[in-house]
Design an enzyme around this catalytic site. Sequence first.
Site, PDB file in Angstrom:
ATOM      1  N   TYR A 102      -3.357   7.332   4.383  1.00  0.00           N
ATOM      2  CA  TYR A 102      -2.530   7.513   3.189  1.00  0.00           C
ATOM      3  C   TYR A 102      -1.897   8.896   3.110  1.00  0.00           C
ATOM      4  O   TYR A 102      -0.696   9.036   2.837  1.00  0.00           O
ATOM      5  CB  TYR A 102      -3.400   7.254   1.962  1.00  0.00           C
ATOM      6  CG  TYR A 102      -2.775   7.531   0.627  1.00  0.00           C
ATOM      7  CD1 TYR A 102      -1.964   6.578   0.005  1.00  0.00           C
ATOM      8  CD2 TYR A 102      -3.027   8.717  -0.053  1.00  0.00           C
ATOM      9  CE1 TYR A 102      -1.417   6.808  -1.247  1.00  0.00           C
ATOM     10  CE2 TYR A 102      -2.487   8.958  -1.305  1.00  0.00           C
ATOM     11  CZ  TYR A 102      -1.678   8.009  -1.896  1.00  0.00           C
ATOM     12  OH  TYR A 102      -1.143   8.248  -3.140  1.00  0.00           O
ATOM     13  N   SER A 113       2.314  13.034  -3.517  1.00  0.00           N
ATOM     14  CA  SER A 113       0.923  13.183  -3.932  1.00  0.00           C
ATOM     15  C   SER A 113       0.419  14.561  -3.534  1.00  0.00           C
ATOM     16  O   SER A 113       0.943  15.190  -2.597  1.00  0.00           O
ATOM     17  CB  SER A 113       0.047  12.115  -3.251  1.00  0.00           C
ATOM     18  OG  SER A 113      -1.327  12.381  -3.433  1.00  0.00           O
TER      19      SER A 113
END
Length: 264
Positions: A170, A157
């Site tokens: 995260y 990501s």
Amino acid sequence: MQQRPDHGEQSYRGLGRLAGKTALITGGDSGIGRAVAIAFAREGADVAIAYLPEEETDAQETKRWVEEAGRKSFTMPGDIRDENHCRDLVEQIFAEAGHLDILVNNAAYQMTYQSIEEISAEEWDRTFRTNVYSMFYLCKAAAPRMKPGSVIINTASIQAFLPNPGLLAYAPTKAAIVNFTKALSKLLLKDGIRVNAVAPGPVWTPLIPSTTPEGKIEKFGGNTPYERPAQPAELAPLYVFLASSESSYVTGEVFGATGGKTPL
């Protein structure tokens, strides 16, 4: 979702790049996972979909699209935080398909928090077990049985490079995935297995409305040069490229798809 994501159901056209291959995609029931499953199937691959049991309805929808492409689809519910389940996934694929050529570690869990005090140890553990531990479990079970020419593709990501403080649990998992990808690629190259990652920016998936605070969903992706999030269908071709022989000289790389937000 009120605005349904585009998974390439009506747009993706395959060219046989993955004919005869078998792929396992975690989180294959929706979002990027579903888009990749549809693309892989239309490129000629049989597709196994790993997902949580509560996502059965979505998984059956993905299965339908795979089978409409003329390929076999294996639905495999369960919790990939459990190492035994990960081993069972690999065993089941080899029992049913005889081989595993493409492993896509895509499943992820995230929640948004305003302070570190809000994040419990259980929440931190759940995030790492879903996003990182499962990847280790699956690679450990699958890699020794994958043949030369096989590939592993991990979903990282933009959060690995530009972490949002609200995603404190995260974002570090995605940084770990980048590092894991680069280290594992060197370890497995001697066995003829390539390992790469895709690092998306904002993508319109069910993860967003379920984890984004009220009032911010309408602005999601607005801080990119495109001023919008990507659709899952816009990510799928990267996975196809990395899964195919067209990327035969590519390993240990992280491919950004951030809408021009940042170089990776």
